[in-house]
Every structure is written in C-alpha cells, then in structure tokens.
Design an enzyme around this catalytic site. Structure first.
Site, PDB file in Angstrom:
ATOM      1  N   ASN A  70      18.483 -70.611 -59.484  1.00 22.49           N
ATOM      2  CA  ASN A  70      18.393 -70.976 -58.061  1.00 22.49           C
ATOM      3  C   ASN A  70      19.770 -71.120 -57.409  1.00 22.49           C
ATOM      4  OD1 ASN A  70      15.703 -70.945 -58.559  1.00 22.49           O
ATOM      5  ND2 ASN A  70      15.421 -73.168 -58.499  1.00 22.49           N
TER       6      ASN A  70
ATOM      7  N   LYS B 183      16.705 -60.494 -49.708  1.00 19.49           N
ATOM      8  CA  LYS B 183      17.764 -59.516 -49.971  1.00 19.49           C
ATOM      9  C   LYS B 183      17.539 -58.151 -49.359  1.00 19.49           C
ATOM     10  CE  LYS B 183      18.388 -62.072 -54.051  1.00 19.49           C
ATOM     11  NZ  LYS B 183      17.123 -62.702 -53.635  1.00 19.49           N
TER      12      LYS B 183
ATOM     13  N   THR C 100      24.109 -50.442 -10.942  1.00 24.41           N
ATOM     14  CA  THR C 100      23.171 -51.531 -11.207  1.00 24.41           C
ATOM     15  C   THR C 100      21.803 -50.880 -11.012  1.00 24.41           C
ATOM     16  OG1 THR C 100      23.108 -52.240  -8.895  1.00 24.41           O
ATOM     17  CG2 THR C 100      24.741 -53.315 -10.306  1.00 24.41           C
ATOM     18  N   HIS C 101      20.831 -51.303 -11.788  1.00 24.87           N
ATOM     19  CA  HIS C 101      19.485 -50.681 -11.747  1.00 24.87           C
ATOM     20  C   HIS C 101      19.545 -49.171 -12.020  1.00 24.87           C
ATOM     21  CE1 HIS C 101      18.258 -54.407  -9.517  1.00 24.87           C
ATOM     22  NE2 HIS C 101      19.473 -54.258  -9.016  1.00 24.87           N
TER      23      HIS C 101
ATOM     24  N   LYS D 111      21.287 -25.771 -26.735  1.00 28.46           N
ATOM     25  CA  LYS D 111      21.225 -27.212 -26.911  1.00 28.46           C
ATOM     26  C   LYS D 111      22.402 -27.805 -27.667  1.00 28.46           C
ATOM     27  CE  LYS D 111      17.600 -29.530 -26.286  1.00 28.46           C
ATOM     28  NZ  LYS D 111      17.386 -30.580 -25.290  1.00 28.46           N
TER      29      LYS D 111
ATOM     30  N   SER E 164      19.641 -26.971 -31.636  1.00 34.50           N
ATOM     31  CA  SER E 164      18.185 -26.875 -31.679  1.00 34.50           C
ATOM     32  C   SER E 164      17.809 -25.617 -32.434  1.00 34.50           C
ATOM     33  CB  SER E 164      17.637 -26.808 -30.258  1.00 34.50           C
ATOM     34  OG  SER E 164      16.375 -26.161 -30.249  1.00 34.50           O
TER      35      SER E 164
ATOM     36  N   GLU F  38      21.173 -41.211 -30.659  1.00 32.97           N
ATOM     37  CA  GLU F  38      19.740 -41.518 -30.624  1.00 32.97           C
ATOM     38  C   GLU F  38      19.299 -42.265 -31.878  1.00 32.97           C
ATOM     39  OE1 GLU F  38      19.301 -37.087 -29.591  1.00 32.97           O
ATOM     40  OE2 GLU F  38      17.326 -37.940 -29.227  1.00 32.97           O
TER      41      GLU F  38
END
Ligand code: ARG
Length: 459
Positions: free
Chosen positions: A111, A326, A156-157, A284, A278, A291
């Site tokens: 322990n 763990k 903002t937003h 691409k 891609s 991501e």
C-alpha cells in the site's frame, strides 16, 4: 493448484478470471524504475537503522539493479500470477539473491509501496510536461515575435470584432500555458511528500527512518499521516486536473488552426510535416494533427472524471479500486505529452499569411469602435450616442455594400453633420492596433513587451 504468493493462507490458486480482473502487471510495469528506486531506498534505510544487515541490504540493492536492467533490456518475464510490478520485482529478486530478498518487505506494505511508486511516476510526468510546455511556449513566442505588428481580425462570437495583432493572439496562448505551467508546478510541490513507511495503513513497529527514505527519493518530507499516505490519490487528480485545463487550452488552439487553415480563412498554412492529403481529392491539405489533438483531449477529461469517480466513495484507507488509478493517468499523460509535442511542431512550422490576415482585419466594419471613440474624442459626444451614430454609419455602409472607409465625408455628414475628414485617420487597421497601447493591449509596442517578459521568464 498451489498459490504463488499467499501459500501460507491459501491452498488453491485463483480462478483464471480472478487473475485477469486482479492483475495490474499489464500496465503497472511502467512503474518498474520507480518501484526499484523505492525498494533500493527502503533497503538502504533498513540497513542504516539496523533492521537488516549491511550484507543483506547490499545484496538487495545490487540485485534490484540487475532486475532493473533485465526489465530495461526486455529480458524480464512478467508474470500475471504475480499480480503486479511489486510482486514481480520481489520474486525475481528472490531468484537472484535468495533468502535476503524476503527481508526487503520488512516494515513496508504494497500500500505504501504503490503510493510511493505512483507519486514518483506522476512527479516524473510533471517534469516532462514542464519541459514540453516550455517548448510549446517558445514556439508561440517565435510566432509572436515575427508577427508582433501583423494585423488580423480579433473575434468575439466568431464575428469580426476589432483588429488585433498576430503577436497579441499568440501571446494570449502563452499566458494560458504559463498558468498551466504554474498549476503543474504547484501540484508538484504539494505531491512531493513520501508515503513510504506508512506501511499497510498504521505505520510500523520497526524503528524505520522515514526522513531518510523521503530524502533519498527526492521528496521534501514524509507524509505526516499514515492513513492519508496510503489512501489518497489527490496528487494524481491534481495532475489530471491541471492536464485537463491545459488540454482545454490546446484544444482551443487546435480548433483555431483548423479554422485558420481552411480556404475560407487562409490565415495560416500548415507545413507538409503537419498536414495530410486525401485519397480522392488531390487538392486537399488536411490539418489532421490539430483535429486529432482536439479529439484526444476528451480522453484526458475522461480520465479525470473516471478517477474522481473511482475515489469518491472509498472509505479509508486502501481499497483495490485504487488500482484503477494508473491506466487513467498513464493514458492522460501520454496523450497530453503527444498533444504538446504535436502542437509545438505545428506552431513552430506554420506560416501566417500576413496579407490574408490584414485583408480580413479590414472587413466586417472592424474599426467601428475606433470611429465611435473618435466621435467621443473629437466631438465630445457621450459614448452611448457615439455608439448609436456609428451604428447608423455601419448600416449605411452595409446598404451600400461597402466598408466604413469607403463612405464619403458627405455620407458621414448625412448621419452626423459635425463629422470632419479627420475621422478617416482612425478607420485604418494599422492605426487602430497601434492606438491600443493600454496595458495588456494589442499595440505592437505592448506585444513586444510581453514577448520580452516571457523570454526572460523562460530563460
Ligand atoms: N497493484 C496494487 C495497486 O495498484 C498494489 C497494491 C496492492 N495492495 C493490496 N493491499 N492489495 O493498487
């Protein structure tokens, strides 16, 4: 069948499923180095206090080094029947040195042993995270320094708000990561007490020297209460808490990189090293690393919730539930380290598209606040009125399909007659950012100060 570990009390061995649910060797072998360091410190202490002979302690300490090298070179055969890393190491030590190995566990329990090993492991991780965070902060500082005066839209937003500088945006993340760094360091200072010698839960009647083992293992002091020492995992939870907040920061930056590298934004170009193609669309260039980073963060949050849940209902002291600590921490630590390294690589390599940033900064009536501020200063208008007048000017520009600087002075005066030609001086984005010199503001001057301060801090 006989029982490999508890032959004295048990006649039969465990059911195969019992062994499967009980064993932790599959994962806790990652703490081998910590376990052996703890045992070597314990052996030295047992000799120094006269609890075992110097000869026996020397044999243990040497034998443990042999076990460590066997593990490090992949020669060690881990046994599930021996449950965990602690029993595996001890059993191998017995093969190597015989009888003396049986004295190693004097005045100790698994322990306090596991609590010590795990603290050492988490402490090592904190140190690794510390270095990785600094590397990422340096990458951001490099970007900030190069683009201290590059203008971009501030949002903002996710709507264009006011022009800011690229350097300022990069430095915002440096501040966040700087707090993460201090959170990990705080946690490290608190966790740096040694559980070894708490034994099973109550301490021991052997005349052990807990100060000595604590010192030997780099702890500041022994844990003061033996029950607490074997039963809490708050140090692991603090690690996961700090990791979760840090991961949240990484995820926001990852999200920005995904948006910024899109064809609609073109704010940054990710390097080939940090992009993928891609299989069908030849054009691409996907920001997969950003991501995946954004996604892996979920595992870190999950680990935090999982361990909080494991711990929340446990009566003192040790319960086997705690063996589940763990894997959560290992997985979170691995993903955090991977995320930090990937982010440092992406940020270090990425190229900001200065022209696109600047063009975007001028769109969305981003200097409307500058215009309102001008009305306050030049015409002594109350800010609320200036806000209203500017709103009408924005509406006018919008109806014309143009930006604020494209309006003529006559247009402006049709909304408010006292406006003069001087107003055009505040409608440019470079002037706008240069004017925001308030402490912590986006002016290039202030950004360079931030960069210099952080460089000195990270020296
Ligand atoms: N493998 C165990 C764990 O990780 C070690 C401690 C075992 N202690 C016990 N009383 N069974 O928690």
């Amino acid at each position: 069948t006989s029982n490999a570990m508890w032959g004295g009390r048990f006649a039969a061995g465990p059911d195969a499923i019992m062994e499967a649910i009980n064993a932790s060797i599959g994962f806790d072998q990652r703490m081998a180095a910590q376990d052996i360091a703890g045992s070597r410190a314990h052996a030295a202490m047992l000799a120094a206090t006269g609890i075992v002979s110097d000869n026996d302690a020397e044999a243990m300490r040497e034998g443990l080094l042999t076990v460590l090298s066997e593990i490090e070179t992949g020669k060690f055969e881990f046994s599930t029947a021996l449950e965990d890393i602690h029993m595996n190491v001890e059993a191998r030590l017995k093969d190597l040195i015989g009888e003396a190995a049986g004295r190693l566990h004097t005045g100790r329990s698994r322990n306090d042993q596991v609590a010590t090993d795990f603290r050492l492991w988490v402490r090592d991780q904190v140190d690794a995270v510390d270095g990785a965070l600094i590397a990422l902060m340096r990458a951001l500082l490099g970007q900030a320094e190069a683009g201290a005066d590059w203008v971009m839209p501030g949002f903002t937003h996710l709507q264009v708000a006011q022009p800011v500088t690229w350097g300022h945006h990069m430095m915002a993340y440096v501040e966040m990561l700087g707090r993460d760094l201090s959170r990990f360091r705080d946690a490290r200072a608190r966790m740096n007490e040694c559980p070894l010698g708490a034994a099973a839960l109550a301490g021991t009647s052997f005349p052990i020297d807990r100060e000595m083992t604590a010192r030997e293992l780099g702890f500041d002091r022994p844990c003061a209460n033996s029950l607490d020492a074997v039963s809490d995992r708050d140090f692991a939870l603090e690690f996961l808490g700090a990791a979760s907040i840090c991961a949240m920061h990484l995820s926001r930056l990852a999200e920005e990189l995904v948006i910024w590298s899109s064809a609609q934004f073109r704010f940054v170009k990710m390097s080939d090293r940090w992009s993928t193609g891609s299989s069908i669309m030849p054009q691409k260039r996907n920001p997969d690393a950003a991501e995946l980073l954004r996604a892996k963060i979920g595992r870190i949050f999950g680990a935090n919730v999982a361990l909080m849940t494991v711990m929340k209902g446990l009566p003192l002291t040790y319960s086997k539930d705690m063996q589940e600590d763990k894997e959560q921490v290992f997985d979170a630590a691995d993903n955090l380290m991977l995320g930090l390294a990937a982010m440092a690589g992406m940020v270090g390599d990425m190229q900001a598209n200065r022209a696109a940033l600047e063009a975007a900064a001028a769109t969305g009536f981003s200097t409307a606040t500058d215009l309102a501020d001008w009305l306050v200063r030049a015409l002594d208008m109350p800010f609320r009125d200036a806000h209203h007048v500017t709103g009408s000017l924005v509406a006018l520009a919008e109806s014309r399909g143009c930006d604020l600087p494209d309006l003529t002075l006559a247009d402006m005066q049709s909304v408010h007659e006292a406006i003069t030609g001087d107003v055009f001086s505040v409608l440019g984005v470079a002037n706008s950012v240069a004017s925001r010199v308030s402490y912590g503001g986006t002016a290039p001057l202030r950004v360079r100060e931030q960069v210099a301060r952080w460089k000195a801090v990270l020296e």
